[in-house]
Scaffold this active site. Structure first.
Site, mmCIF file in Angstrom:
data_model
loop_
_atom_site.group_PDB
_atom_site.id
_atom_site.type_symbol
_atom_site.label_atom_id
_atom_site.label_comp_id
_atom_site.label_asym_id
_atom_site.label_seq_id
_atom_site.Cartn_x
_atom_site.Cartn_y
_atom_site.Cartn_z
ATOM 1 N N GLU A 289 0.814 -1.221 0.000
ATOM 2 C CA GLU A 289 0.000 0.000 0.000
ATOM 3 C C GLU A 289 0.844 1.267 0.000
ATOM 4 O O GLU A 289 0.804 2.058 0.936
ATOM 5 C CB GLU A 289 -0.869 0.004 1.264
ATOM 6 C CG GLU A 289 -1.709 -1.218 1.438
ATOM 7 C CD GLU A 289 -2.400 -1.271 2.799
ATOM 8 O OE1 GLU A 289 -1.912 -0.672 3.773
ATOM 9 O OE2 GLU A 289 -3.438 -1.919 2.876
ATOM 10 N N GLY A 291 2.017 4.991 -0.540
ATOM 11 C CA GLY A 291 1.359 6.284 -0.709
ATOM 12 C C GLY A 291 2.411 7.310 -1.062
ATOM 13 O O GLY A 291 2.525 7.769 -2.197
ATOM 14 N N ARG A 292 3.265 7.619 -0.075
ATOM 15 C CA ARG A 292 4.320 8.618 -0.242
ATOM 16 C C ARG A 292 5.206 8.332 -1.452
ATOM 17 O O ARG A 292 5.560 9.245 -2.188
ATOM 18 C CB ARG A 292 5.187 8.610 1.024
ATOM 19 C CG ARG A 292 6.127 9.776 1.140
ATOM 20 C CD ARG A 292 7.127 9.532 2.266
ATOM 21 N NE ARG A 292 6.521 9.181 3.519
ATOM 22 C CZ ARG A 292 6.127 10.056 4.443
ATOM 23 N NH1 ARG A 292 6.289 11.331 4.251
ATOM 24 N NH2 ARG A 292 5.582 9.636 5.566
ATOM 25 N N ARG A 329 3.700 19.572 7.699
ATOM 26 C CA ARG A 329 4.688 18.547 8.080
ATOM 27 C C ARG A 329 5.917 19.086 8.814
ATOM 28 O O ARG A 329 6.350 18.491 9.799
ATOM 29 C CB ARG A 329 5.088 17.696 6.868
ATOM 30 C CG ARG A 329 3.901 16.958 6.229
ATOM 31 C CD ARG A 329 4.323 15.934 5.192
ATOM 32 N NE ARG A 329 4.954 14.790 5.799
ATOM 33 C CZ ARG A 329 6.250 14.572 5.795
ATOM 34 N NH1 ARG A 329 7.066 15.406 5.183
ATOM 35 N NH2 ARG A 329 6.752 13.511 6.390
ATOM 36 N N CYS A 360 0.114 32.942 11.873
ATOM 37 C CA CYS A 360 0.409 33.710 13.069
ATOM 38 C C CYS A 360 0.979 32.783 14.139
ATOM 39 O O CYS A 360 0.337 32.529 15.157
ATOM 40 C CB CYS A 360 -0.873 34.354 13.539
ATOM 41 S SG CYS A 360 -0.592 35.938 14.238
ATOM 42 N N GLU A 361 2.147 32.246 13.855
ATOM 43 C CA GLU A 361 2.745 31.271 14.752
ATOM 44 C C GLU A 361 4.232 31.166 14.456
ATOM 45 O O GLU A 361 4.608 30.971 13.291
ATOM 46 C CB GLU A 361 2.080 29.903 14.508
ATOM 47 C CG GLU A 361 1.852 29.179 15.781
ATOM 48 C CD GLU A 361 1.045 27.911 15.659
ATOM 49 O OE1 GLU A 361 -0.181 27.995 15.508
ATOM 50 O OE2 GLU A 361 1.664 26.848 15.757
ATOM 51 N N TYR A 389 0.911 13.929 1.700
ATOM 52 C CA TYR A 389 0.522 14.424 3.023
ATOM 53 C C TYR A 389 0.660 15.951 3.147
ATOM 54 O O TYR A 389 1.040 16.454 4.204
ATOM 55 C CB TYR A 389 1.343 13.726 4.126
ATOM 56 C CG TYR A 389 1.234 12.217 4.080
ATOM 57 C CD1 TYR A 389 0.045 11.593 4.432
ATOM 58 C CD2 TYR A 389 2.304 11.428 3.670
ATOM 59 C CE1 TYR A 389 -0.067 10.200 4.380
ATOM 60 C CE2 TYR A 389 2.196 10.040 3.609
ATOM 61 C CZ TYR A 389 1.012 9.440 3.968
ATOM 62 O OH TYR A 389 0.897 8.076 3.913
#
Ligand code: LLP
Length: 436
Positions: A289, A291-292, A329, A360-361, A389
């Protein structure tokens, strides 16, 4: 290398993907922009499919949590892969895209009654049952619907994969699956066999993500094969399908050295074959399976450079018009990325800047210490390997609309995800009458 698939630097010194100049993409679609290299994505599907199929009976199913839109599901179906979904939303997307339902596998550690019903009614290929609660619920739903469902059981084999803490899943202390070492897995198998409305066809495990150590796959495969033999010995039941999950790692940043997909295929397939011989089992059909390793390298995010702040003697911050909203990420996992200035891609790096998002972080940093040519507002910053992702984990934090996504191929660029509008942001907002 960050340039892959159809990505290249053209004669004007611009990054080009799918024969489309990224400077033109920015003019036509704006920024931030998720760009997907269709040929790159398709080639990754083909390479993995080929690597496994040359070694035996296998099926590659794409993990749609990585990147899921109706167009992406279409491409995956055209490449002849199956699909792993993990929610009603992903299943709905696949069904809407006309994905062959018999090739869909449904995962998840807390599937709702509605999700299970939707899957069984749709005639989904397999439900990967995660726990006893789900097993009973599924059996009951199948009975109500007068249907029998093929299932795999998700097993937690107790394998430590060498990757980030949050994306490890094979260890015993995990929310997923039937734990193997403490006997829960065998109990689950016995229960599944005893139920009238589910048909146990095999086992599943997924040990983690962004894994470079192929021994982890070998080890997990070997444990799963031993368990298949144990099941045969204790119940006489031979399981014919072994799903070894995803997890194959990719290149993000210098120093990353992912093995070839052939190495992954060999780690799994040759272990299955040799263990089957050793244990006197029929070789099960193998499912993987990824994905990435399909979507990751095929994606590039284009941002517009804006404000620059220099903290004398410490650091230069370059802010772009996206950030943790479109790519959480780095903030979540400390993930590292590679970037270039897409409109001056041949120019030598002259300074080290840190690329900041616009949320704002303080933690909204995309890349710390990135070597770039001198950048000014209006330059296009391309961040590589953002196909996996990013969109699927994006948010509207700070009420930033999500970017658009374009699929590029052979000189054409097609919008596959519209840019969100401010109107989209308030679409589901309601103001109670008493506030009016
Ligand atoms: N199968 C199952 C059951 C999974 O849980 C996953 C990923 C995959 C397959 C696909 O794994 P891949 O080939 O993409 O490694 N959000 C994290 C990754 C979480 C992975 C979750 N499961 C990240 O951004 O790194």
């Amino acid at each position: 290398m960050y340039l892959n698939g159809t990505m290249r630097i053209n004669s004007q010194g611009h990054l080009e993907i799918g024969n489309v100049d990224t400077v033109d993409l920015v003019k036509d679609f704006g920024t931030p922009l998720w760009v997907i290299d269709e040929q790159g994505f398709r080639q990754n599907c083909r390479d993995i499919k080929q690597a496994f199929s040359r070694l035996g009976e296998s099926m590659v199913i794409y993990a749609s949590k990585t990147l899921c839109t109706t167009a992406i599901c279409k491409i995956v179906a055209q490449e002849g892969l199956g699909l792993d979904v993990v929610s009603g939303g992903e299943l709905y997307t696949a069904i809407k895209a006309g994905f062959p339902v018999e090739k869909i596998y449904f995962h998840g550690n807390n599937k709702s009654r509605e999700e299970i019903k939707m899957a069984v009614e749709a005639g989904i290929g397999r439900i990967v049952v995660d726990n006893f609660y789900e097993l009973k619920l599924l059996d009951k739903i199948c009975k109500e619907l007068g249907k029998e469902q093929d299932v795999l059981l998700r097993i937690t084999p107790g394998v430590e994969a060498h990757t980030h803490e949050y994306i490890k899943t094979g260890q015993i202390d995990s929310k997923f699956g039937f734990t193997l070492p403490d006997g829960q897995a065998m109990e689950g198998v016995k229960e599944a066999i005893s139920l009238d409305n589910v048909r146990l066809v095999g086992l599943h495990c997924h040990i983690g993500s962004q894994i470079f150590a192929m021994q982890s796959f070998q080890h997990a495969t070997s444990i799963m094969m031993d368990f298949i033999a144990e099941v045969k010995k204790t119940s006489g039941y031979e399981l014919m399908e072994l799903d070894m999950g995803g997890g194959f790692g990719i290149y993000y940043y210098h120093g990353d050295e992912p093995p070839d997909v052939e190495d992954w295929a060999e780690a799994v397939m040759l272990t299955v074959e040799s263990k089957a011989k050793e244990l006197g089992l029929t070789t099960p059909r193998v499912i993987v399976e990824p994905g990435r390793s399909i979507a990751g390298s095929a994606g590039v995010t284009l941002y517009m450079a804006g404000s620059v702040k220099e903290v004398k003697g410490i650091r230069k911050y370059l802010a772009v018009d996206g950030g943790m909203g479109d790519n959480p990420r780095p903030a979540l996992y400390g993930s590292k990325y590679t970037a270039i200035v897409a409109n001056r891609a041949n120019e030598a790096a002259v300074e080290t800047v840190s690329i900041a998002g616009k949320c704002c972080e303080s933690g909204d940093m995309l890349i710390w210490d990135c070597d770039l040519p001198s950048v000014t507002a209006g330059d296009i910053i391309a961040v590589f390997a953002t196909g996996a992702y990013n969109y699927t984990m994006s948010s509207n934090y700070n009420r930033l609309p999500r970017p658009a996504m374009v699929l590029v191929n052979n000189g054409s660029a097609d919008l596959i995800l519209k840019r969100e509008s401010y109107e989209d942001l308030i679409r589901n907002d309601l103001i109670p009458g008493r506030l009016l």
